[in-house]
Design a protein around this motif. Structure first.
Motif, PDB file in Angstrom:
ATOM      1  N   SER A   9     -13.469   8.445  10.652  1.00 21.84           N
ATOM      2  CA  SER A   9     -13.638   8.725   9.230  1.00 21.84           C
ATOM      3  C   SER A   9     -14.050   7.432   8.528  1.00 21.84           C
ATOM      4  O   SER A   9     -13.880   6.332   9.058  1.00 21.84           O
ATOM      5  N   GLN A  10     -14.585   7.582   7.340  1.00 20.27           N
ATOM      6  CA  GLN A  10     -15.007   6.404   6.570  1.00 20.27           C
ATOM      7  C   GLN A  10     -13.806   5.503   6.263  1.00 20.27           C
ATOM      8  O   GLN A  10     -13.926   4.277   6.245  1.00 20.27           O
ATOM      9  N   SER A  11     -12.621   6.116   6.039  1.00 21.52           N
ATOM     10  CA  SER A  11     -11.431   5.336   5.703  1.00 21.52           C
ATOM     11  C   SER A  11     -10.981   4.463   6.875  1.00 21.52           C
ATOM     12  O   SER A  11     -10.318   3.443   6.675  1.00 21.52           O
ATOM     13  N   ARG A  12     -11.344   4.864   8.141  1.00 22.48           N
ATOM     14  CA  ARG A  12     -11.007   4.014   9.288  1.00 22.48           C
ATOM     15  C   ARG A  12     -11.825   2.726   9.245  1.00 22.48           C
ATOM     16  O   ARG A  12     -11.358   1.674   9.646  1.00 22.48           O
ATOM     17  N   THR A  50     -13.212   1.371   6.299  1.00 21.75           N
ATOM     18  CA  THR A  50     -12.742   0.599   5.139  1.00 21.75           C
ATOM     19  C   THR A  50     -12.132   1.528   4.106  1.00 21.75           C
ATOM     20  O   THR A  50     -12.548   2.678   3.944  1.00 21.75           O
ATOM     21  N   ARG A  51     -11.127   1.024   3.381  1.00 20.78           N
ATOM     22  CA  ARG A  51     -10.546   1.709   2.232  1.00 20.78           C
ATOM     23  C   ARG A  51     -10.862   0.949   0.937  1.00 20.78           C
ATOM     24  O   ARG A  51     -10.302   1.248  -0.113  1.00 20.78           O
ATOM     25  N   TYR A  59     -15.686   9.479  -1.494  1.00 23.40           N
ATOM     26  CA  TYR A  59     -14.682   9.206  -0.460  1.00 23.40           C
ATOM     27  C   TYR A  59     -14.106   7.800  -0.636  1.00 23.40           C
ATOM     28  O   TYR A  59     -12.898   7.563  -0.473  1.00 23.40           O
ATOM     29  N   GLY A  60     -14.994   6.852  -0.964  1.00 25.50           N
ATOM     30  CA  GLY A  60     -14.555   5.467  -1.136  1.00 25.50           C
ATOM     31  C   GLY A  60     -13.558   5.342  -2.272  1.00 25.50           C
ATOM     32  O   GLY A  60     -12.524   4.664  -2.132  1.00 25.50           O
ATOM     33  N   ASN A 118     -10.257   6.990  -1.225  1.00 27.17           N
ATOM     34  CA  ASN A 118      -9.524   6.138  -0.291  1.00 27.17           C
ATOM     35  C   ASN A 118      -8.856   4.973  -1.010  1.00 27.17           C
ATOM     36  O   ASN A 118      -7.728   4.588  -0.704  1.00 27.17           O
ATOM     37  N   GLU A 119      -9.582   4.400  -1.982  1.00 30.20           N
ATOM     38  CA  GLU A 119      -9.028   3.264  -2.716  1.00 30.20           C
ATOM     39  C   GLU A 119      -7.860   3.710  -3.586  1.00 30.20           C
ATOM     40  O   GLU A 119      -6.845   3.028  -3.691  1.00 30.20           O
ATOM     41  N   TYR A 170      -5.935   6.223  -2.995  1.00 32.54           N
ATOM     42  CA  TYR A 170      -4.836   6.490  -2.069  1.00 32.54           C
ATOM     43  C   TYR A 170      -4.089   5.195  -1.726  1.00 32.54           C
ATOM     44  O   TYR A 170      -2.862   5.143  -1.735  1.00 32.54           O
ATOM     45  N   SER A 171      -4.867   4.144  -1.433  1.00 36.62           N
ATOM     46  CA  SER A 171      -4.263   2.854  -1.083  1.00 36.62           C
ATOM     47  C   SER A 171      -3.454   2.290  -2.247  1.00 36.62           C
ATOM     48  O   SER A 171      -2.370   1.734  -2.057  1.00 36.62           O
TER      49      SER A 171
END
Length: 532
Positions: free
Chosen positions: A85-88, A90-91, A132-133, A136-137, A139-140
């Motif tokens: 996944s993209q999150s793997r 980078t987040r 998605y980016g 993910n951010e 989420y972090s």
């Protein structure tokens, strides 16, 4: 048949992933590898390398395998980067723009993430990647905030969250969040405090510990097999030297009186590893958290000594009154100015301003150190031992004890009145709340409401004023009681002594003023300002 495309696999697992297992490669890493390998074979791509970052956050780009992948991309070693996944990969939104939308585009490298359908070769896919980016951010950020909140709650509950217990303690094997005393190291801590009380400076304490063959905390902990300080290099282990920084930290560490302090440092941002010291009001302080190694009284005495510390030559002590003797005229500290001809244990003290200005702005106020010590001893002896011989002193102490008793009674009465006032204040708040309810429900008119509220507000103000006055009075009585109690304890503590000590000076003396000697009478005024 292959189509000539060279692909690399990037696999990552972070500390927060719940499906992590033991070993060098976790089960999740193995699953990622199988999934990506099957996809690459199905597409006819040739897997030329695999990059694995196990136990690393996707927020940062200082991951070993990630760093190697970026270097290899610039060398043209592959055509495609394949991730689960993209999150793997980078987040971090900044890294997404830098690598996927800039660097890889310039290098002709395609990025593919299977789980979320990300593919930089597909037109119109950029907005999806950016969404998605952002997700993910966010989420972090939420995860970081939640973790900090949980950690802070644990700190407030008295759970120690550090990796290693402070020197002098061990983590309790039955509860890893608590401490038990390490008897050997605790003995060293006590020795350090005793040497400080005797007037030795930090450097001299280091020399004494080394001469006695006592291991430094880093060496000691490594020998015990329960410590790993990556910043301590071969020099520390080879030479086993104590540092003044270590000694000073021990002397100022409230851990040794049973207080746990956490939350002194925090990260600037969830996206940055940099940490900064937090304001003291944000520290999490839990008193009586674990067994103390140093008594509070001894700790406080050492802090007073440190606050007025002056430095001596290597291996020597500073003199008993260092930093406490002042010029009565200019207020400068009196400093050593050569030994007397009578004995080397005695010396002269001289006004620092006069010494630096060659008597231009003040005069020397020269006086022998032994003279001041004799005056201090005489005054303390009169204050303490004279109680048994001097009727006036007896009456003074008797009055003092009577005042302490009266102060206790006054404090108890004030605290009782304060409790009553606070109860009345709470009752007024309840009545005011009911008044609002009656108005909302139409039980009273607007005019009645305003009339009653005005009276309530006036009464509440009076009660609030009473509470504040009683709180101030109670605080003042508490301080006065503590001060008088300290005097009483001091008198009992020093009922018998034959010489002046650092501890006595710290307990009794604030500072001493020395006047200039009268040329006609040869008299020189010495005024003692007490801590009492």
């Amino acid at each position: 048949m292959g189509n000539g495309k060279r692909v690399v696999l990037y696999l990552r697992l972070s500390k927060e992933d719940l499906d992590k297992c033991g070993g060098d490669n976790s089960e999740s890493i193995i699953n990622q590898r199988l999934l990506l390998t099957d996809h690459a074979l199905a597409q006819g791509w040739t897997v030329v390398d695999t990059y694995i970052d196990d136990d690393y956050s996707g927020l940062y780009d200082d991951r070993p395998a990630f760093d190697r992948l970026i270097r290899d991309s610039k060398l043209g070693k592959f055509d495609i980067v394949l991730c689960k996944s993209q999150s793997r990969f980078t987040r971090n939104m900044e890294h997404l723009e830098k690598y996927l939308h800039h660097d890889f585009v310039l290098l002709g490298i395609r990025f593919v993430a299977l789980a979320d359908g990300v593919d930089t070769e597909v037109e119109g896919n950029k907005k999806t990647r950016q969404i998605y980016g952002l997700t993910n951010e966010w989420y972090s950020e939420d995860l970081s905030r939640n973790i900090r909140s949980v950690f802070r709650a644990k700190m407030k509950a008295g759970q120690f969250l550090g990796s290693f217990a402070p020197y002098g303690y061990l983590r309790d094997p039955e509860d890893r969040h608590q401490f038990v005393i390490d008897e050997y190291a605790a003995g060293v801590v006590n020795l350090i405090f005793d040497l400080a009380l005797q007037g030795y400076g930090s450097k001299t304490i280091c020399y004494r510990l080394e001469d006695m063959g006592i291991d430094s905390p880093t060496v000691y902990k490594r020998k015990q097999g329960n410590y790993a300080n990556v910043r301590a290099g071969e020099f520390t282990m080879k030479y086993n030297l104590w540092s003044t920084t270590t000694v000073n930290r021990i002397l100022g560490n409230e851990t040794y009186i049973g207080t746990l302090i956490q939350g002194r440092w925090e990260k600037v941002s969830y996206k940055d590893k940099k940490v900064v010291e937090t304001p003291k009001e944000r520290w999490v302080i839990v008193e009586n958290h674990h067994p103390p190694i140093i008594a509070r009284e001894k700790f406080d005495q050492v802090q007073k000594i440190i606050a007025t510390r002056r430095y001596a030559r290597k291996g020597e002590k500073v003199h008993l009154l260092a930093g406490r003797v002042k010029c009565a005229d200019c207020g400068s500290t009196m400093i050593k100015s050569g030994y007397t001809t009578r004995k080397k244990e005695d010396w002269y003290l001289r006004c620092q301003l006069a010494n630096k200005s060659r008597n231009q702005y003040c005069t020397a106020h020269l006086i022998r150190y032994s003279v001041i010590v004799d005056v201090v001893l005489q005054n303390i002896r009169e204050l303490v031992t004279g109680v048994l011989e001097n009727r006036d002193r007896k009456e003074q102490i008797s009055q003092l004890l009577e005042q302490i008793t009266e102060g206790d009674r006054a404090l108890q009465e004030t605290q009782k009145a304060l409790r009553t006032a606070r109860e009345k204040k709470e009752l007024m708040n309840q009545k005011l709340s009911l008044l609002y309810e009656d108005r909302v429900q139409g039980n009273i008119s607007q005019e009645q409401f305003l009339n009653l509220k005005g009276r309530f507000d006036q009464e509440c103000d009076n009660v609030e004023k009473t509470v504040m006055e009683l709180e101030e009075k109670a605080d003042a009585l508490e301080q006065e009681k503590s001060k008088k109690k300290d005097i009483e304890e001091l008198i009992g503590k020093y009922c018998c002594f034959d010489k002046l000590t650092y501890e006595m000076v710290t307990d009794f003396i604030d500072y001493i003023e020395v006047g200039e000697k009268d040329p006609d009478t040869e008299k020189q005024e010495i005024r003692i300002h007490w801590n009492l």
